[in-house]
Scaffold this motif. Structure first.
Motif, PDB file in Angstrom:
ATOM      1  N   VAL A 159       0.544  -2.915  13.211  1.00 11.16           N
ATOM      2  CA  VAL A 159      -0.013  -4.265  13.093  1.00 11.16           C
ATOM      3  C   VAL A 159       1.030  -5.242  13.600  1.00 11.16           C
ATOM      4  O   VAL A 159       2.215  -5.144  13.241  1.00 11.16           O
ATOM      5  CB  VAL A 159      -0.395  -4.592  11.632  1.00 11.16           C
ATOM      6  N   ASP A 160       0.607  -6.154  14.460  1.00  7.58           N
ATOM      7  CA  ASP A 160       1.507  -7.207  14.948  1.00  7.58           C
ATOM      8  C   ASP A 160       1.468  -8.358  13.951  1.00  7.58           C
ATOM      9  O   ASP A 160       0.429  -9.007  13.778  1.00  7.58           O
ATOM     10  CB  ASP A 160       1.053  -7.675  16.327  1.00  7.58           C
ATOM     11  N   PRO A 161       2.583  -8.657  13.278  1.00  3.62           N
ATOM     12  CA  PRO A 161       2.553  -9.718  12.256  1.00  3.62           C
ATOM     13  C   PRO A 161       2.288 -11.103  12.830  1.00  3.62           C
ATOM     14  O   PRO A 161       1.908 -12.012  12.087  1.00  3.62           O
ATOM     15  CB  PRO A 161       3.950  -9.628  11.627  1.00  3.62           C
ATOM     16  N   VAL A 164      -1.872 -10.813  13.168  1.00  2.74           N
ATOM     17  CA  VAL A 164      -2.640 -10.527  11.956  1.00  2.74           C
ATOM     18  C   VAL A 164      -1.973 -11.241  10.792  1.00  2.74           C
ATOM     19  O   VAL A 164      -0.739 -11.208  10.648  1.00  2.74           O
ATOM     20  CB  VAL A 164      -2.723  -9.005  11.699  1.00  2.74           C
ATOM     21  N   SER A 165      -2.767 -11.874   9.947  1.00  2.02           N
ATOM     22  CA  SER A 165      -2.230 -12.691   8.858  1.00  2.02           C
ATOM     23  C   SER A 165      -1.484 -11.835   7.845  1.00  2.02           C
ATOM     24  O   SER A 165      -1.792 -10.648   7.662  1.00  2.02           O
ATOM     25  CB  SER A 165      -3.375 -13.433   8.162  1.00  2.02           C
ATOM     26  N   PRO A 166      -0.502 -12.411   7.158  1.00  2.00           N
ATOM     27  CA  PRO A 166       0.234 -11.653   6.134  1.00  2.00           C
ATOM     28  C   PRO A 166      -0.663 -11.154   5.011  1.00  2.00           C
ATOM     29  O   PRO A 166      -0.397 -10.085   4.450  1.00  2.00           O
ATOM     30  CB  PRO A 166       1.263 -12.667   5.632  1.00  2.00           C
ATOM     31  N   CYS A 169      -2.183  -7.904   6.174  1.00  2.00           N
ATOM     32  CA  CYS A 169      -1.171  -6.838   6.204  1.00  2.00           C
ATOM     33  C   CYS A 169      -0.865  -6.319   4.804  1.00  2.00           C
ATOM     34  O   CYS A 169      -0.814  -5.102   4.579  1.00  2.00           O
ATOM     35  CB  CYS A 169       0.106  -7.353   6.870  1.00  2.00           C
ATOM     36  N   SER A 170      -0.652  -7.243   3.860  1.00  6.16           N
ATOM     37  CA  SER A 170      -0.318  -6.812   2.498  1.00  6.16           C
ATOM     38  C   SER A 170      -1.493  -6.108   1.834  1.00  6.16           C
ATOM     39  O   SER A 170      -1.307  -5.133   1.093  1.00  6.16           O
ATOM     40  CB  SER A 170       0.111  -8.023   1.673  1.00  6.16           C
ATOM     41  N   LEU A 173      -1.665  -2.576   3.243  1.00  7.32           N
ATOM     42  CA  LEU A 173      -0.546  -1.785   2.748  1.00  7.32           C
ATOM     43  C   LEU A 173      -0.756  -1.373   1.298  1.00  7.32           C
ATOM     44  O   LEU A 173      -0.485  -0.221   0.913  1.00  7.32           O
ATOM     45  CB  LEU A 173       0.754  -2.581   2.898  1.00  7.32           C
ATOM     46  N   PHE A 291       2.631   2.747   7.629  1.00  9.55           N
ATOM     47  CA  PHE A 291       2.298   1.364   8.005  1.00  9.55           C
ATOM     48  C   PHE A 291       3.506   0.742   8.692  1.00  9.55           C
ATOM     49  O   PHE A 291       4.632   0.811   8.186  1.00  9.55           O
ATOM     50  CB  PHE A 291       1.916   0.571   6.750  1.00  9.55           C
ATOM     51  N   HIS A 292       3.281   0.117   9.865  1.00  8.83           N
ATOM     52  CA  HIS A 292       4.379  -0.438  10.648  1.00  8.83           C
ATOM     53  C   HIS A 292       4.013  -1.844  11.124  1.00  8.83           C
ATOM     54  O   HIS A 292       2.910  -2.059  11.639  1.00  8.83           O
ATOM     55  CB  HIS A 292       4.687   0.440  11.871  1.00  8.83           C
ATOM     56  N   LEU A 293       4.937  -2.771  10.949  1.00  9.26           N
ATOM     57  CA  LEU A 293       4.839  -4.089  11.569  1.00  9.26           C
ATOM     58  C   LEU A 293       5.521  -4.001  12.927  1.00  9.26           C
ATOM     59  O   LEU A 293       6.722  -3.725  13.014  1.00  9.26           O
ATOM     60  CB  LEU A 293       5.502  -5.155  10.701  1.00  9.26           C
TER      61      LEU A 293
END
Length: 757
Positions: A159-161, A164-166, A169-170, A173, A291-293
């Motif tokens: 996911v490109d931070p 994509v909103s935090p 992402c959270s 995850l 999971f990877h940023l």
């Protein structure tokens, strides 16, 4: 619930899935993707419903075959195979009917015959050795140790931070972590043992007592039982003609050793309270997901290297180019090792048997009097290996029974034991970044051939667009997802519908309670996609060479996947700049451009066109619009690259047309479109251009005066030239011919069926 009520409930769910696949279902748009998930959840909560669901799905498949309803065949077949992988107690007659149906589909064109062949191969083994598919899937996905089945898989979620909103992402995850906390290696081993014994023994298996026995077993005893079950299944599945009866006898011995002969006998006779001891559900654990940023350009390559060799066995230096990867290669011959030569260098001085024996009549013997051998022994490098045909091996029908995708051998004796399933979330900008990483990987492999022989790389994509109002033209960032949805209807219904659900998940308050992860919808759909999405669609990557107005700057090269946008800058070159202003050119909006391109013809003949015009901008799209028919093969033979109809650029030029009348001069704007694969554009006046690659503002080039676009070829390097010396004359000619006509670099994205005609 009675049997008739169960079948009626399952029938309603199946019909809802079929209505969802039809075009006349506007009322179901808000629930797209939920019906398939709820159908699988029903049999997961109550495994006794599995035989009824298999019967219903098989009946609908046979009905679709007789009525030629091809658009529902692949979705129903994937749904059926997913149920058969997890189910136990399926009658052998249902397996044989499903296998016969798949064999009949082989007469249909691709992708139906492709998907049917893959299912038929797996069904043949599952019919003879029940439980094989489940066992192999869990062992590979959970990386359980097994000498008889050493395959390993991992899902890399990128996911490109910045895109994509935090909160999204959270939320993702947390859902992944909560699900994987319950999937310990011991729990997965218990699932494998329980499923294998229940699949083989059926009603004779005392499921409740077996579960309690496995729960009470210590780790070393559980591992011993696990390896015994895996050995029994794999040894029988590897036989040319596996026997279902022999498999049953082996697992009965393991079952009796666990519960004792008396308990086993009671199970066969039904002496226990079977009504009160309902067979517990055996879950199919979700795959191991990391999971990877995505913050580093080389992050994908680093993670793949670490997947092949864990951190405990590798020392990562600051400069990854200094990484010692020779240990990844299968034998010492692949590494250049300096050794002291003790021979004279004369062929007749070689001892007998030191090299290949020469026949008296051979030309080498006739001319070999004082002929010197080369300083290094010839090694027959396969031509496909030098030109690197693809990460997933020869595209096409190359999968084997129940094994990960692309496990064919590129080097003799070296199997692809690792499968990396790279899943990216985002919009078209994220796919442009994935194309950059894919190109970098392929280019790096031509210089240091370390990952390709060992690793099968599978690419997946889930669109996640920013939650903005509908009037913000946001769908422009989801053009590739829309193309995949038009090409594969099951992808449209299953994957493209995830975006609203992901945003809803992000809006929920964070909670680590068990109620949050009872039915993780997002994770379940991701799991279904990476398991069943095995048919790739190939996309052409394009390279662009950019020339700046400042001649001191070297012309860089970059790539793009979906779109290249050209805008005219307000600023101009200085008078001593790159190109003088042409006389007689009327001032007006836009810039005077010279466009040279090869026209795309059905005959594939080269026809070059050169035009000069004034334009306010250009857009080069690599994807056809929604009004263009989606066609083209999804696979290519090993000797040629796929050339689908959509591998050409659709160029839209906003041209400025000057008109003169009594009121004076006026300018109007028209849009001209044409198709090409190669194009060169240069500013004829002092106007500068701005290039935007893949709609990503981070990939903007300003002060451009000229650029060239062409299909990106397969990467090559000086190592191939040096390796060419090791080839025979025939292989060198073949390699020169291949280099003269370079294959285009195509990036595969996995879907459920590929392109449905």
């Amino acid at each position: 619930m009675e049997s008739s009520d169960v079948e009626l409930d399952l029938e309603r769910s199946v019909q809802a899935v079929l209505r969802e696949l039809s075009a006349q279902a506007p009322a179901l748009q808000s629930n797209q993707g939920m019906w398939r998930w709820s159908l699988h959840k029903k049999v997961e909560r109550d495994p006794s419903k599995s035989p009824a669901l298999v019967h219903i799905l098989l009946r609908e498949l046979e009905k679709a075959e007789s009525e030629d309803l091809r658009h529902v065949i692949i979705p129903l077949l994937h749904t059926l195979m997913y149920v058969l992988t997890k189910a136990t107690g399926i009658a052998e007659e249902l397996y044989r009917r499903t296998y016969a149906f798949c064999m009949r589909l082989l007469t249909l064109p691709a992708p139906y015959c492709t998907v049917a062949l893959d299912c038929a191969v797996r069904l043949k083994t599952e019919t003879a050795v029940p439980g094989t598919l489940y066992q192999r899937l869990v062992i590979a996905e959970q990386n359980l140790p097994s000498e008889l089945y050493p395959y390993q898989e991992r899902v890399f979620l990128f996911v490109d931070p910045e895109l994509v909103s935090p909160s999204v992402c959270s939320a993702l995850l947390l859902e992944i972590q909560a699900a994987q906390e319950q999937q310990t290696p011991e729990a997965c081993m218990r699932h494998v043992v329980s499923h294998a014994l229940q699949a083989a023994l059926g009603e004779a298996c005392h499921a409740g007592a077996l579960q309690r026995k496995l729960q009470a077993s210590p780790r070393h005893a559980l591992e011993r039982i696990f390896h015994a079950v895996v050995a029994a299944v794999e040894q029988m599945a590897s036989e040319p003609s596996p026997s279902r009866e022999g498999h049953l006898e082996r697992l009965e011995e393991i079952y009796c050793s666990l519960l004792g002969p008396a308990a086993a006998a009671r199970g066969r006779c039904g002496g226990h309270d079977a009504l009160q001891d309902r067979p517990p559900s055996i879950p199919l654990p979700s795959p191991y997901i990391t999971f990877h940023l995505w913050t580093d350009e080389e992050q994908l390559w680093k993670e793949l290297v670490l997947f092949l060799r864990p951190r405990s066995q590798m020392r990562l230096s600051a400069d990854l180019e200094a990484l010692d990867l020779q240990g990844l290669l299968p034998d010492r011959e692949l590494a250049r090792v300096s050794v002291l030569s003790t021979d004279s260098g004369i062929e007749r001085d070689l001892p007998l048997g030191a090299d290949e024996l020469l026949t008296p009549s051979s030309p080498e013997m006739e001319h070999g009097g004082l002929q010197r051998k080369g300083g290094m022994k010839k090694r027959a490098w396969p031509l496909d290996l030098l030109m690197l045909g693809g990460w997933d091996g020869p595209p096409g029908l190359h999968r084997r029974t129940g094994r990960p995708d692309g496990d064919g051998e590129l080097l003799p004796g070296v199997s692809r034991l690792h499968t990396a399933r790279v899943l990216v979330l985002g919009d078209d900008r994220m796919l442009g970044r994935l194309a950059q990483a894919y190109h970098s990987l392929r280019k790096r492999e031509t210089q240091k051939f370390c990952l390709t022989p060992r690793l099968s790389l599978q690419l997946y994509y889930i669109p996640v667009l920013a939650a903005k109002p509908a009037a913000s033209r946001q769908p422009e960032l989801g053009e590739l997802a829309a193309f995949l949805g038009r090409a594969d209807p099951w992808y449209q219904n299953t994957v493209n519908t995830l975006c609203p659900a992901i945003h809803k998940l992000a809006e929920m308050p964070p909670s680590l309670g068990s109620s949050r992860t009872v039915d993780p919808f997002i994770l379940d759909v991701i799991t279904y996609y990476v398991r069943m999405g095995t048919q790739p669609i190939y996309f052409q990557i394009y390279t662009v060479k950019i020339f700046f107005g400042d001649l001191s700057q070297d012309p860089p090269e970059d790539i793009f996947l979906t779109e290249l946008t050209v805008k005219i800058q307000d600023s101009k070159l200085p008078k001593d700049g790159f190109s003088p202003r042409r006389k007689g050119v009327a001032e007006g909006p836009g810039a005077e451009l010279s466009i040279c391109y090869q026209k795309a013809l059905l005959s594939h003949r080269a026809q070059e066109v050169t035009v000069s015009l004034r334009a306010t901008g250009l857009v080069l799209k690599a994807l056809p619009g929604s009004d263009t028919e989606v066609s083209g093969p999804t696979h290519c033979p090993p000797t040629a690259a796929p050339l689908p109809d959509h591998t050409c650029l659709n160029v839209s030029v906003t041209e400025v047309v000057k008109t003169s009348n009594l009121a004076g001069r006026s300018f109007s704007v028209v849009t001209n479109t044409f198709r090409t694969a190669n194009i060169r554009i240069q500013s004829q006046d002092q106007r500068l251009l701005t290039l935007l690659l893949d709609k990503d503002s981070r990939r903007t080039f300003r002060d451009v005066v000229r650029f060239e676009v062409a299909p990106c070829p397969e990467p090559c390097s000086g190592t191939q030239k040096s390796k060419a010396l090791w080839l025979s004359s025939h292989q060198q000619k073949e390699m020169e011919r291949t280099r003269a006509m370079p294959k285009p670099l195509l990036m595969p994205i996995n879907t459920f069926s590929g392109i449905v005609q």
